[in-house]
Design an enzyme around this catalytic site. Sequence first.
Site, PDB file in Angstrom:
ATOM      1  N   CYS A  52       0.835  -1.208   0.000  1.00 35.72           N
ATOM      2  CA  CYS A  52       0.000   0.000   0.000  1.00 35.72           C
ATOM      3  C   CYS A  52       0.864   1.251   0.000  1.00 35.72           C
ATOM      4  CB  CYS A  52      -0.907  -0.002   1.230  1.00 35.72           C
ATOM      5  SG  CYS A  52      -1.705   1.587   1.519  1.00 35.72           S
ATOM      6  N   CYS A  55       0.488   3.335   3.480  1.00 34.98           N
ATOM      7  CA  CYS A  55       0.890   2.844   4.801  1.00 34.98           C
ATOM      8  C   CYS A  55       2.204   3.507   5.252  1.00 34.98           C
ATOM      9  CB  CYS A  55       1.049   1.315   4.779  1.00 34.98           C
ATOM     10  SG  CYS A  55      -0.511   0.418   4.983  1.00 34.98           S
ATOM     11  N   ASN A  77      -0.565  15.002  -3.731  1.00 37.85           N
ATOM     12  CA  ASN A  77      -0.925  13.900  -4.633  1.00 37.85           C
ATOM     13  C   ASN A  77       0.135  13.747  -5.725  1.00 37.85           C
ATOM     14  OD1 ASN A  77      -2.279  12.169  -6.514  1.00 37.85           O
ATOM     15  ND2 ASN A  77      -4.247  12.857  -5.681  1.00 37.85           N
ATOM     16  N   ASP A  78       0.624  12.517  -5.894  1.00 42.01           N
ATOM     17  CA  ASP A  78       1.645  12.277  -6.919  1.00 42.01           C
ATOM     18  C   ASP A  78       1.068  12.363  -8.327  1.00 42.01           C
ATOM     19  OD1 ASP A  78       3.646  11.843  -4.964  1.00 42.01           O
ATOM     20  OD2 ASP A  78       2.951   9.781  -4.667  1.00 42.01           O
ATOM     21  N   HIS A 116      -4.141   0.409   7.991  1.00 42.99           N
ATOM     22  CA  HIS A 116      -4.667   0.133   6.649  1.00 42.99           C
ATOM     23  C   HIS A 116      -6.118  -0.352   6.686  1.00 42.99           C
ATOM     24  CE1 HIS A 116      -4.092  -0.898   2.376  1.00 42.99           C
ATOM     25  NE2 HIS A 116      -4.728  -2.027   2.609  1.00 42.99           N
ATOM     26  N   ASN A 156     -13.472   9.782  -1.264  1.00 38.63           N
ATOM     27  CA  ASN A 156     -14.103   8.680  -1.981  1.00 38.63           C
ATOM     28  C   ASN A 156     -13.856   7.430  -1.172  1.00 38.63           C
ATOM     29  OD1 ASN A 156     -14.898  10.209  -4.261  1.00 38.63           O
ATOM     30  ND2 ASN A 156     -12.828  10.051  -5.105  1.00 38.63           N
ATOM     31  N   SER A 164      -9.160   4.196  -5.215  1.00 39.00           N
ATOM     32  CA  SER A 164      -8.152   3.298  -5.764  1.00 39.00           C
ATOM     33  C   SER A 164      -7.319   2.625  -4.678  1.00 39.00           C
ATOM     34  CB  SER A 164      -7.264   4.064  -6.750  1.00 39.00           C
ATOM     35  OG  SER A 164      -6.835   5.284  -6.207  1.00 39.00           O
ATOM     36  N   HIS A 167      -6.898   2.060   2.036  1.00 42.34           N
ATOM     37  CA  HIS A 167      -6.340   2.724   3.220  1.00 42.34           C
ATOM     38  C   HIS A 167      -7.138   4.008   3.473  1.00 42.34           C
ATOM     39  CE1 HIS A 167      -2.671   3.122   5.870  1.00 42.34           C
ATOM     40  NE2 HIS A 167      -3.370   4.219   6.117  1.00 42.34           N
ATOM     41  N   HIS A 169      -8.443   7.373   3.653  1.00 40.60           N
ATOM     42  CA  HIS A 169      -7.893   8.671   3.262  1.00 40.60           C
ATOM     43  C   HIS A 169      -8.924   9.493   2.505  1.00 40.60           C
ATOM     44  CE1 HIS A 169      -7.583   6.536  -0.569  1.00 40.60           C
ATOM     45  NE2 HIS A 169      -7.372   7.701  -1.169  1.00 40.60           N
ATOM     46  N   GLN A 171      -9.109  13.578   0.279  1.00 36.85           N
ATOM     47  CA  GLN A 171      -8.293  14.450  -0.554  1.00 36.85           C
ATOM     48  C   GLN A 171      -8.687  15.904  -0.317  1.00 36.85           C
ATOM     49  OE1 GLN A 171      -7.475  13.120  -4.590  1.00 36.85           O
ATOM     50  NE2 GLN A 171      -8.751  11.305  -4.321  1.00 36.85           N
ATOM     51  N   GLU A 185     -23.903  27.014  -5.181  1.00 37.91           N
ATOM     52  CA  GLU A 185     -24.456  27.059  -3.822  1.00 37.91           C
ATOM     53  C   GLU A 185     -24.290  28.444  -3.199  1.00 37.91           C
ATOM     54  OE1 GLU A 185     -24.063  22.406  -2.260  1.00 37.91           O
ATOM     55  OE2 GLU A 185     -23.073  24.010  -1.161  1.00 37.91           O
ATOM     56  N   HIS A 326     -21.742  16.886   2.444  1.00 36.55           N
ATOM     57  CA  HIS A 326     -22.643  16.002   1.714  1.00 36.55           C
ATOM     58  C   HIS A 326     -22.051  14.594   1.753  1.00 36.55           C
ATOM     59  CE1 HIS A 326     -24.768  19.399  -0.235  1.00 36.55           C
ATOM     60  NE2 HIS A 326     -23.575  19.956  -0.365  1.00 36.55           N
ATOM     61  N   PHE A 340     -28.061   3.128  -9.674  1.00 42.45           N
ATOM     62  CA  PHE A 340     -27.285   3.704 -10.763  1.00 42.45           C
ATOM     63  C   PHE A 340     -27.911   5.037 -11.169  1.00 42.45           C
ATOM     64  CE2 PHE A 340     -26.028  -0.719 -11.113  1.00 42.45           C
ATOM     65  CZ  PHE A 340     -24.694  -0.633 -11.473  1.00 42.45           C
ATOM     66  N   VAL A 342     -27.897   6.966 -14.027  1.00 45.74           N
ATOM     67  CA  VAL A 342     -27.430   6.798 -15.409  1.00 45.74           C
ATOM     68  C   VAL A 342     -28.354   7.515 -16.399  1.00 45.74           C
ATOM     69  CG1 VAL A 342     -25.939   4.794 -15.078  1.00 45.74           C
ATOM     70  CG2 VAL A 342     -28.415   4.456 -15.249  1.00 45.74           C
ATOM     71  N   GLU A 345     -31.060  10.020 -15.343  1.00 46.04           N
ATOM     72  CA  GLU A 345     -30.425  10.938 -14.398  1.00 46.04           C
ATOM     73  C   GLU A 345     -29.378  11.811 -15.086  1.00 46.04           C
ATOM     74  OE1 GLU A 345     -30.973   7.739 -14.024  1.00 46.04           O
ATOM     75  OE2 GLU A 345     -32.295   7.590 -12.300  1.00 46.04           O
TER      76      GLU A 345
HETATM   77  O1  LIG Z   1      -7.675  10.597  -7.051  1.00 51.81           O
HETATM   78  P1  LIG Z   1      -8.074   9.146  -7.109  1.00 51.81           P
HETATM   79  O2  LIG Z   1      -8.624   8.648  -5.795  1.00 51.81           O
HETATM   80  O3  LIG Z   1      -7.039   8.261  -7.696  1.00 51.81           O
HETATM   81  O4  LIG Z   1      -9.292   9.122  -8.155  1.00 51.81           O
HETATM   82  C1  LIG Z   1     -10.644   9.120  -7.832  1.00 51.81           C
HETATM   83  O5  LIG Z   1     -11.117  10.401  -7.407  1.00 51.81           O
HETATM   84  C2  LIG Z   1     -11.008  11.456  -8.357  1.00 51.81           C
HETATM   85  C3  LIG Z   1     -11.642  12.692  -7.777  1.00 51.81           C
HETATM   86  O6  LIG Z   1     -13.015  12.512  -7.486  1.00 51.81           O
HETATM   87  C4  LIG Z   1     -11.659  11.078  -9.688  1.00 51.81           C
HETATM   88  O7  LIG Z   1     -11.383  12.059 -10.649  1.00 51.81           O
HETATM   89  C5  LIG Z   1     -11.163   9.716 -10.181  1.00 51.81           C
HETATM   90  O8  LIG Z   1     -11.889   9.349 -11.332  1.00 51.81           O
HETATM   91  C6  LIG Z   1     -11.373   8.683  -9.078  1.00 51.81           C
HETATM   92  O9  LIG Z   1     -10.943   7.407  -9.496  1.00 51.81           O
HETATM   93  O1  LIG Z   2     -35.192   1.347 -15.688  1.00 54.67           O
HETATM   94  P1  LIG Z   2     -34.034   0.416 -15.419  1.00 54.67           P
HETATM   95  O2  LIG Z   2     -33.253   0.086 -16.650  1.00 54.67           O
HETATM   96  O3  LIG Z   2     -34.442  -0.793 -14.632  1.00 54.67           O
HETATM   97  O4  LIG Z   2     -33.083   1.236 -14.447  1.00 54.67           O
HETATM   98  C1  LIG Z   2     -31.934   1.935 -14.828  1.00 54.67           C
HETATM   99  O5  LIG Z   2     -32.252   3.161 -15.470  1.00 54.67           O
HETATM  100  C2  LIG Z   2     -32.966   4.123 -14.704  1.00 54.67           C
HETATM  101  C3  LIG Z   2     -33.096   5.386 -15.525  1.00 54.67           C
HETATM  102  O6  LIG Z   2     -31.844   5.949 -15.843  1.00 54.67           O
HETATM  103  C4  LIG Z   2     -32.281   4.399 -13.365  1.00 54.67           C
HETATM  104  O7  LIG Z   2     -33.119   5.201 -12.573  1.00 54.67           O
HETATM  105  C5  LIG Z   2     -31.961   3.102 -12.629  1.00 54.67           C
HETATM  106  O8  LIG Z   2     -31.228   3.385 -11.474  1.00 54.67           O
HETATM  107  C6  LIG Z   2     -31.162   2.178 -13.560  1.00 54.67           C
HETATM  108  O9  LIG Z   2     -30.838   0.972 -12.913  1.00 54.67           O
END
Ligand SMILES: O=P(O)(O)O[C@H]1O[C@H](CO)[C@@H](O)[C@H](O)[C@H]1O
Ligand SMILES: O=P(O)(O)O[C@H]1O[C@H](CO)[C@@H](O)[C@H](O)[C@H]1O
Lengths: 376, 376
Positions: A52, A55, A77-78, A116, A156, A164, A167, A169, A171, A185, A326, A340, A342, A345
């Site tokens: 890690c 660590c 951050n590297d 860790h 995250n 990723s 451990h 942490h 940011q 906001e 948040h 999701f 997706v 949304e």
């Molecule tokens: O910086 P990390 O932890 O490697 O990366 C993570 O957080 C970042 C900031 O939200 C994102 O842009 C990356 O996609 C995610 O994998």
């Molecule tokens: O309607 P589905 O395909 O079951 O559901 C998927 O699409 C929806 C609309 O983007 C989302 O709200 C759901 O979270 C996702 O799993």
Amino acid sequence: APDFNPDVHPHRRFNPLLGEYVLVSPHRANRPWQGQVEEPQKSDKPQYDPKCYLCPGNARTSGHNNPEYTSVYTFPNDFAAVLPPPLPEVQPAGHPLLKIQPVDGACDVVVFHPRHDLTLARLKTEEIVNVVDEWCRIYRERGCQDNIKYVQIFENKGAMMGCSNPHPHGQAWSTSSIPNIPAKELESLAQYSTSEAVSPATAPKGPNGRPCLLCDYAHLEASEASSVRTVFKNEDWIAVVPWWAIWPFEILLLPHRRHIPSVLDLTPDEKGSLANIISKITIRYDNLFSCSFPYSMGLHQRPTPNSNTSSGGPHDEHDVAHMHFHFEPPLLRSSTVRKFLVGYELMAEPQRDLTPEQAASRLRACSDVHYLDGAS
Amino acid sequence: APDFNPDVHPHRRFNPLLGEYVLVSPHRANRPWQGQVEEPQKSDKPQYDPKCYLCPGNARTSGHNNPEYTSVYTFPNDFAAVLPPPLPEVQPAGHPLLKIQPVDGACDVVVFHPRHDLTLARLKTEEIVNVVDEWCRIYRERGCQDNIKYVQIFENKGAMMGCSNPHPHGQAWSTSSIPNIPAKELESLAQYSTSEAVSPATAPKGPNGRPCLLCDYAHLEASEASSVRTVFKNEDWIAVVPWWAIWPFEILLLPHRRHIPSVLDLTPDEKGSLANIISKITIRYDNLFSCSFPYSMGLHQRPTPNSNTSSGGPHDEHDVAHMHFHFEPPLLRSSTVRKFLVGYELMAEPQRDLTPEQAASRLRACSDVHYLDGAS
Ligand SMILES: O=P(O)(O)O[C@H]1O[C@H](CO)[C@@H](O)[C@H](O)[C@H]1O
Ligand SMILES: O=P(O)(O)O[C@H]1O[C@H](CO)[C@@H](O)[C@H](O)[C@H]1O
């Protein structure tokens, strides 16, 4: 015709911080599932992992070695998303629709603990106070740099949220511009403070005795007899599933007793009670589905003093900020079934499948003893 | 000091449709990875799956049986996020910060093809024309219902994008309100059309001969000598990785020859060329990482005629809409390594790790013969 029941009938709720709606479909919780099912995360991590890069004592990609730190530990951050000045001057791209802006800054990684295998939910309150103190230090030090206007502190947690390395942490990305969401906001907070908002006399007030959107909201939720959206409350802080929550078990954590623009305004007592409530809600999160609950967490607060464009007067334009966290966790039905956000949304507007009140009631019902510590 | 190079130096780009910035960090592509790695999706699906609730003849959760359909097939979602009227009247929640709004409507599932194992990238152009025709039919029919103001057509493809069933299908959610994102885009289009935008004489014009943000943008990308962001272009349509792309290989697909508010304005030729370019870009997507490329896709167009509040004149307020598709795919480095839009993105602003120009160049370099069809 039956009466309207927000736990049954679809409706839209308004987010006054972002000026956006969320579509609430409380009747939609039981749907068939043939898609992705994640493995439950194991809780058998070693206390120290020689591979890690977070660590104590281990080598990082940059070639640097971490010190044998014993509490919190911060390093740049590297693979920083923004770089320190000076950078070459941005060239305009030659068309008004191709708008480009310079940005510089710094990205810090904030390791919460040497071990860790721990997470915020598994830390002692005193150890979380160390994290809060570290956030204060970073905000203060990065905020002293001439170029920095905003310090975005976030975490995250969990592979599901793109973390990723397990451990514990977070940011802090410090930038020469105020990012979209905090900017939006702040605009809403500023507008509210000059509006004729009906703020109860008992609610805390923002700068110049003006109403504060988030003080009013915290006051409303803290004083409501039924407390339907409250997950946990202590003397200074309240954690609610907000009226306008997008993620199934989203939490808004904010001060309810007085207006607090940034972490630098916290008293030692308020840091203690903040650590207390962070512990309470992260434990409840883990207990909800008996797993290390993934989420993204972010702290919104006052931009740095450098960002101030007004001058004179006892307050500046950015004192309208009321610090808050948040928590945005993806899980919906179990440690493996997530929501999701997706197609609809991403393209139209956020949609949720249970009401914030239902989510809050489930989180309230969780024990505040961590499931791994429970007597069996 | 070196010259500014957008392929090397971090910067911010502006999205004129949403009024938001994206942080571009082109130097950040090579980072270590200890987190989630998905299994490559297998391409061994059966042509017919007896357990699939979308296959011809099979039973759905509702108890209904699908017909033995032979082309596209649409049915109302058995777990619709919005419900048809009448619904009980929404009761105000008793505080101005708890704003609630009624919503009703309908959710349709649009099955693209009887075969369980295909995707848009594996359909013949004529078969994609059938899908386009079906979108037209749904938009027309749902748009005729008094309550419907907007028809959001979209597709979630792949388990990574929350698709609960691999059978090729999309959705159409029709609602009594215009959702956040299309509403915001319409606002930007309306503002641009009344602004003093410098629209070249050769660019197509919106209603009343006014400039159109998206006509101007398509014209700019289509006519640019170098075409650095173009993935594919035919006589009517252009697919670009837009200047303001958030997702690594995001595509904006739009008409570049004339202003087209909705699918109902398409000529038969334009439907054919639309099917052609959808095929070209989905094949390139699959070829990029030799996998069935996941994405969310959405069609933004004119709200329905019912949504019109102005009257008289040759055009109404919503004719400023210029139809377009967003493709938002999560993959970044391989069929298993995705970009997570998490902490910073959810809390502050979107961040990307390669430039739109780099992404477009990689997609342009892909063959338009599907890798599963390639001679070996
Ligand atoms: O910086 P990390 O932890 O490697 O990366 C993570 O957080 C970042 C900031 O939200 C994102 O842009 C990356 O996609 C995610 O994998
Ligand atoms: O309607 P589905 O395909 O079951 O559901 C998927 O699409 C929806 C609309 O983007 C989302 O709200 C759901 O979270 C996702 O799993």
